[in-house]
Design a protein around this motif. Sequence first.
Motif, PDB file in Angstrom:
ATOM      1  N   UNK A 145       4.324  11.065  -6.640  1.00 59.94           N
ATOM      2  CA  UNK A 145       4.699  10.585  -5.308  1.00 59.94           C
ATOM      3  C   UNK A 145       3.854   9.382  -4.912  1.00 59.94           C
ATOM      4  N   UNK A 146       4.521   8.360  -4.388  1.00 60.81           N
ATOM      5  CA  UNK A 146       3.827   7.248  -3.749  1.00 60.81           C
ATOM      6  C   UNK A 146       3.417   7.655  -2.336  1.00 60.81           C
TER       7      UNK A 146
ATOM      8  N   UNK B  26      -4.448  13.697   4.139  1.00 60.80           N
ATOM      9  CA  UNK B  26      -5.416  13.628   3.044  1.00 60.80           C
ATOM     10  C   UNK B  26      -4.749  13.106   1.772  1.00 60.80           C
ATOM     11  N   UNK B  27      -3.525  13.578   1.512  1.00 59.62           N
ATOM     12  CA  UNK B  27      -2.818  13.177   0.297  1.00 59.62           C
ATOM     13  C   UNK B  27      -2.504  11.687   0.255  1.00 59.62           C
ATOM     14  N   UNK B  28      -2.474  11.024   1.401  1.00 59.31           N
ATOM     15  CA  UNK B  28      -2.206   9.593   1.418  1.00 59.31           C
ATOM     16  C   UNK B  28      -3.278   8.791   0.680  1.00 59.31           C
ATOM     17  N   UNK B  29      -4.457   9.382   0.522  1.00 61.40           N
ATOM     18  CA  UNK B  29      -5.557   8.669  -0.138  1.00 61.40           C
ATOM     19  C   UNK B  29      -5.848   7.353   0.595  1.00 61.40           C
ATOM     20  N   UNK B  30      -5.992   7.495   1.904  1.00 64.21           N
ATOM     21  CA  UNK B  30      -6.207   6.318   2.749  1.00 64.21           C
ATOM     22  C   UNK B  30      -7.458   6.473   3.603  1.00 64.21           C
ATOM     23  N   UNK B  31      -8.441   7.232   3.092  1.00 65.66           N
ATOM     24  CA  UNK B  31      -9.717   7.338   3.782  1.00 65.66           C
ATOM     25  C   UNK B  31      -9.923   8.598   4.587  1.00 65.66           C
TER      26      UNK B  31
ATOM     27  N   UNK C  19       0.830  -1.203   0.000  1.00 63.39           N
ATOM     28  CA  UNK C  19       0.000   0.000   0.000  1.00 63.39           C
ATOM     29  C   UNK C  19       0.867   1.257   0.000  1.00 63.39           C
ATOM     30  N   UNK C  20       1.985   1.213   0.724  1.00 65.26           N
ATOM     31  CA  UNK C  20       2.874   2.373   0.746  1.00 65.26           C
ATOM     32  C   UNK C  20       3.500   2.629  -0.616  1.00 65.26           C
ATOM     33  N   UNK C  21       3.656   1.590  -1.400  1.00 62.01           N
ATOM     34  CA  UNK C  21       4.260   1.747  -2.720  1.00 62.01           C
ATOM     35  C   UNK C  21       3.267   2.278  -3.753  1.00 62.01           C
TER      36      UNK C  21
ATOM     37  N   UNK D 175      11.250   2.535   1.709  1.00 66.97           N
ATOM     38  CA  UNK D 175      11.518   1.704   2.888  1.00 66.97           C
ATOM     39  C   UNK D 175      10.293   0.871   3.280  1.00 66.97           C
ATOM     40  N   UNK D 176      10.504  -0.259   3.931  1.00 67.90           N
ATOM     41  CA  UNK D 176       9.374  -1.055   4.420  1.00 67.90           C
ATOM     42  C   UNK D 176       8.510  -0.254   5.398  1.00 67.90           C
ATOM     43  N   UNK D 177       7.266  -0.686   5.526  1.00 68.37           N
ATOM     44  CA  UNK D 177       6.316   0.029   6.375  1.00 68.37           C
ATOM     45  C   UNK D 177       6.813   0.163   7.805  1.00 68.37           C
ATOM     46  N   UNK D 178       7.435  -0.887   8.340  1.00 67.77           N
ATOM     47  CA  UNK D 178       7.891  -0.825   9.735  1.00 67.77           C
ATOM     48  C   UNK D 178       8.923   0.278   9.926  1.00 67.77           C
TER      49      UNK D 178
END
Length: 229
Positions: free
Chosen positions: A39-40, A137-142, A29-31, A81-84
């Motif tokens: 931008x991702x 908001x820009x993350x587009x994650x709800x 999802x981060x990618x 980088x990985x999510x963690x």
Amino acid sequence: MTDHAHDLAALREATDRLLSATEKLDDAALAEASRLPGWSRGHVVAHLSRNADALVNVLQGRPMYADSETRDRDIERDAPRPQAEQLADLTASAARFAAAAAEPADWSRTVTLRNGVTDSASQIPFRRRAEVELHHVDLNAGYELEDLPDEFTAREIDFLAERFTGHPDVVSTGLADDTGRVWTTGGGAEGGAVSVRGNASELLGWLSGRRDGSALTVEGGALPALPPL
């Protein structure tokens, strides 16, 4: 008069919302693409981490960034980088900013930001809050503009309207939301005055470049084309 203590408390709440949202995103999802062109989601999170450290520099009297190239290179480095790792960095950088802001200081002093922009130190917590809220908001994650606290939305419209006031490419523009709040901006370009009306979320979306303004009502001419932030 700016209440930096209020803004720091509101920033903590906004940061908690952002961290919770980031925790729910996995590596894939981060990618994925964010709402910012090119931008991702990983770029957005990396930028927020580096921005927190940059604002620590500002509060402590150092240059915000070494230079624009370094800023951009650091974001590109950290984005994949990985999510963690992203979550840990976002959490730690937010804590570093909170610690720097908790140090005894003269909040009325003038500080220097990017590109030589100056401001009162008391405005830095709100500037960080704006980064956290709008990039969430820009993350587009709800999380949408309509989910932003009303008090924040009104203040960010204040900030952006002032930023464009007198701009040579923007005609005199009156803004009004559906609660009766009004603002003025532009005025540096030739042409008749324009009136723009709509709900506060749509006004903020247009002023911040996050919506095209098609949901707004415009009288006196075309919707002004705003310069990039």
